[in-house]
Motif scaffolding. Structure first.
Motif, PDB file in Angstrom:
ATOM      1  N   VAL A 117       1.014  -1.220   0.016  1.00  0.00           N
ATOM      2  CA  VAL A 117       0.151   0.151   0.024  1.00  0.00           C
ATOM      3  C   VAL A 117       0.749   1.192   0.034  1.00  0.00           C
ATOM      4  CG1 VAL A 117      -1.690   1.200   1.498  1.00  0.00           C
ATOM      5  CG2 VAL A 117      -1.869  -1.207   1.098  1.00  0.00           C
ATOM      6  N   SER A 118       1.854   1.216   0.793  1.00  0.00           N
ATOM      7  CA  SER A 118       2.644   2.527   0.851  1.00  0.00           C
ATOM      8  C   SER A 118       3.553   2.611  -0.445  1.00  0.00           C
ATOM      9  CB  SER A 118       3.524   2.189   2.162  1.00  0.00           C
ATOM     10  OG  SER A 118       4.507   3.285   2.381  1.00  0.00           O
ATOM     11  N   ARG A 119       4.042   1.693  -1.063  1.00  0.00           N
ATOM     12  CA  ARG A 119       4.602   1.774  -2.177  1.00  0.00           C
ATOM     13  C   ARG A 119       3.503   2.343  -3.224  1.00  0.00           C
ATOM     14  NH1 ARG A 119       6.388  -2.927  -2.178  1.00  0.00           N
ATOM     15  NH2 ARG A 119       5.177  -4.060  -3.291  1.00  0.00           N
ATOM     16  N   ALA A 120       2.363   1.930  -3.238  1.00  0.00           N
ATOM     17  CA  ALA A 120       1.688   2.347  -4.306  1.00  0.00           C
ATOM     18  C   ALA A 120       1.386   3.746  -4.303  1.00  0.00           C
ATOM     19  CB  ALA A 120       0.347   1.659  -4.532  1.00  0.00           C
ATOM     20  N   CYS A 121       1.211   4.323  -3.042  1.00  0.00           N
ATOM     21  CA  CYS A 121       0.879   5.713  -2.672  1.00  0.00           C
ATOM     22  C   CYS A 121       1.601   6.653  -2.188  1.00  0.00           C
ATOM     23  CB  CYS A 121      -0.469   5.757  -1.692  1.00  0.00           C
ATOM     24  SG  CYS A 121       0.100   5.282  -0.137  1.00  0.00           S
ATOM     25  N   GLY A 122       3.047   6.262  -1.655  1.00  0.00           N
ATOM     26  CA  GLY A 122       4.074   6.842  -1.323  1.00  0.00           C
ATOM     27  C   GLY A 122       3.874   7.462   0.008  1.00  0.00           C
ATOM     28  N   ASP A 123       2.731   7.182   0.889  1.00  0.00           N
ATOM     29  CA  ASP A 123       2.585   7.514   2.218  1.00  0.00           C
ATOM     30  C   ASP A 123       2.490   6.418   3.015  1.00  0.00           C
ATOM     31  OD1 ASP A 123       1.668  10.487   1.675  1.00  0.00           O
ATOM     32  OD2 ASP A 123       0.128   9.476   0.565  1.00  0.00           O
ATOM     33  N   GLN A 253     -10.647  12.154  -4.575  1.00  0.00           N
ATOM     34  CA  GLN A 253     -10.288  11.016  -5.749  1.00  0.00           C
ATOM     35  C   GLN A 253      -9.085  10.308  -5.278  1.00  0.00           C
ATOM     36  OE1 GLN A 253      -9.187  12.762  -9.379  1.00  0.00           O
ATOM     37  NE2 GLN A 253      -9.147  11.075 -10.679  1.00  0.00           N
ATOM     38  N   ARG A 254      -8.352  10.882  -4.734  1.00  0.00           N
ATOM     39  CA  ARG A 254      -7.003  10.272  -3.952  1.00  0.00           C
ATOM     40  C   ARG A 254      -7.553   9.419  -2.804  1.00  0.00           C
ATOM     41  NH1 ARG A 254      -2.253  10.608  -0.879  1.00  0.00           N
ATOM     42  NH2 ARG A 254      -0.475   9.506  -2.033  1.00  0.00           N
ATOM     43  N   GLN A 255      -8.318   9.723  -2.110  1.00  0.00           N
ATOM     44  CA  GLN A 255      -8.841   8.707  -0.990  1.00  0.00           C
ATOM     45  C   GLN A 255      -9.527   7.565  -1.307  1.00  0.00           C
ATOM     46  OE1 GLN A 255     -12.045  10.942   1.240  1.00  0.00           O
ATOM     47  NE2 GLN A 255     -10.629  12.762   1.269  1.00  0.00           N
ATOM     48  N   GLU A 256     -10.151   7.489  -2.817  1.00  0.00           N
ATOM     49  CA  GLU A 256     -10.693   6.410  -3.247  1.00  0.00           C
ATOM     50  C   GLU A 256      -9.614   5.590  -3.881  1.00  0.00           C
ATOM     51  OE1 GLU A 256     -13.416   8.198  -6.260  1.00  0.00           O
ATOM     52  OE2 GLU A 256     -15.165   8.787  -4.765  1.00  0.00           O
ATOM     53  N   LEU A 257      -8.634   6.075  -4.562  1.00  0.00           N
ATOM     54  CA  LEU A 257      -7.562   5.355  -5.205  1.00  0.00           C
ATOM     55  C   LEU A 257      -6.876   4.655  -3.802  1.00  0.00           C
ATOM     56  CD1 LEU A 257      -5.547   4.558  -7.320  1.00  0.00           C
ATOM     57  CD2 LEU A 257      -4.264   6.744  -6.872  1.00  0.00           C
TER      58      LEU A 257
END
Length: 274
Positions: A117-123, A253-257
């Protein structure tokens, strides 16, 4: 004559204290209260579906008045909770026992999920389990984005529901357990961005409707987080995961991603892992 002897014998027996009565008479009041409280707690734990006061009186041999007084103390400590008007069930404190035994394995099992998850979003991504009415952070993965919002660390405990992972897990619990958790945390909630029991119930309903949680400005100011419940092979909610970042970095939009990323990472776990 026989009738007289029988009556005399019966009267004598009634006036002789049994061993249990003698023990109770000689013990100090504090020990007696503790023993009676443990009797009630044992009875409640043996019948998790719930007992009425009259059932507890029968099970313990106590009168209603001391049973009510001891129940009030046990409820205050989270050992016993009230379900509806008449039933008493194990309280939120006992929810800590089973998750605590699973925490080391759960942290290891969820770490790859957090990494994905972290790799996909950077957070930064987090995993929590429930301990009674609290959430306990068992794993954390720092992301690659230059600004990382590390709202909690491994070992942090806070009221279940004030963070996104805890809110997702809380919303996945049965209604009765949700009510017990909120009631147990009612006094602490205002410390988290002015959270209230009413506000938390609204967030629980919204999480159930959406399928994942969103919460901001409660556990940490100017931070918004997205969370999702983690379920085992039987469909039971056993943990929660979340991603946190600044408000500016978290439009709808980013929340949904992020929610889709969380769902995909959980779906990629090997079957029967939890």
């Amino acid at each position: 004559m026989g009738g007289f002897l029988e009556m005399a014998s019966r009267n004598t027996n009634e006036n002789v204290r049994q061993p249990d009565d003698l023990a109770e008479a000689t013990e100090d009041p504090g020990s007696r209260t503790l023993r009676r409280g443990l009797q009630i707690l044992d009875a409640v734990m043996a019948r998790p579906e719930g007992l009425r006061v009259v059932d507890l009186c029968r099970a313990t041999g106590l009168e209603r008045a001391p049973v009510y007084r001891l129940l009030a103390t046990l409820k205050e400590g989270g050992h016993v909770a009230q379900r509806g008007r008449f039933l008493y069930v194990p309280g939120p404190r006992w929810g800590a026992l089973q998750p605590a035994a699973r925490q080391p394995n759960m942290a290891v099992q969820l770490q790859p999920v957090l990494e994905r998850v972290s790799r996909a979003c950077g957070d930064a991504a987090f995993a929590i389990v429930r301990e009674g009415a609290a959430s306990h952070c068992i794993a954390r993965q720092v992301g690659t984005h230059p600004v990382q919002v590390l709202v909690i660390q491994v070992g942090t405990r806070q009221p279940l529901g004030v963070g996104a992972a805890g809110l997702a897990l809380l919303a996945a619990l049965p209604d009765a357990q949700v009510d017990e958790v909120i009631a147990a945390n009612a006094a602490q909630l205002p410390r988290y961005g002015g959270m209230t029991p009413e506000r938390l119930r609204i967030l629980v309903r919204a999480t159930r409707e959406r399928g994942w949680s969103v919460i901001g400005n409660h556990a940490t100011r100017n931070v918004l987080a997205v969370g999702m419940a983690v379920r085992n092979a039987r469909g039971e909610a056993v943990a929660g995961i979340s991603v946190a970042s600044t408000l500016e970095r978290m439009p709808r939009q980013r929340q949904e991603l992020i929610a889709r990323n969380c769902r995909a990472a959980l779906a990629a776990m090997p079957p029967g892992e939890l």
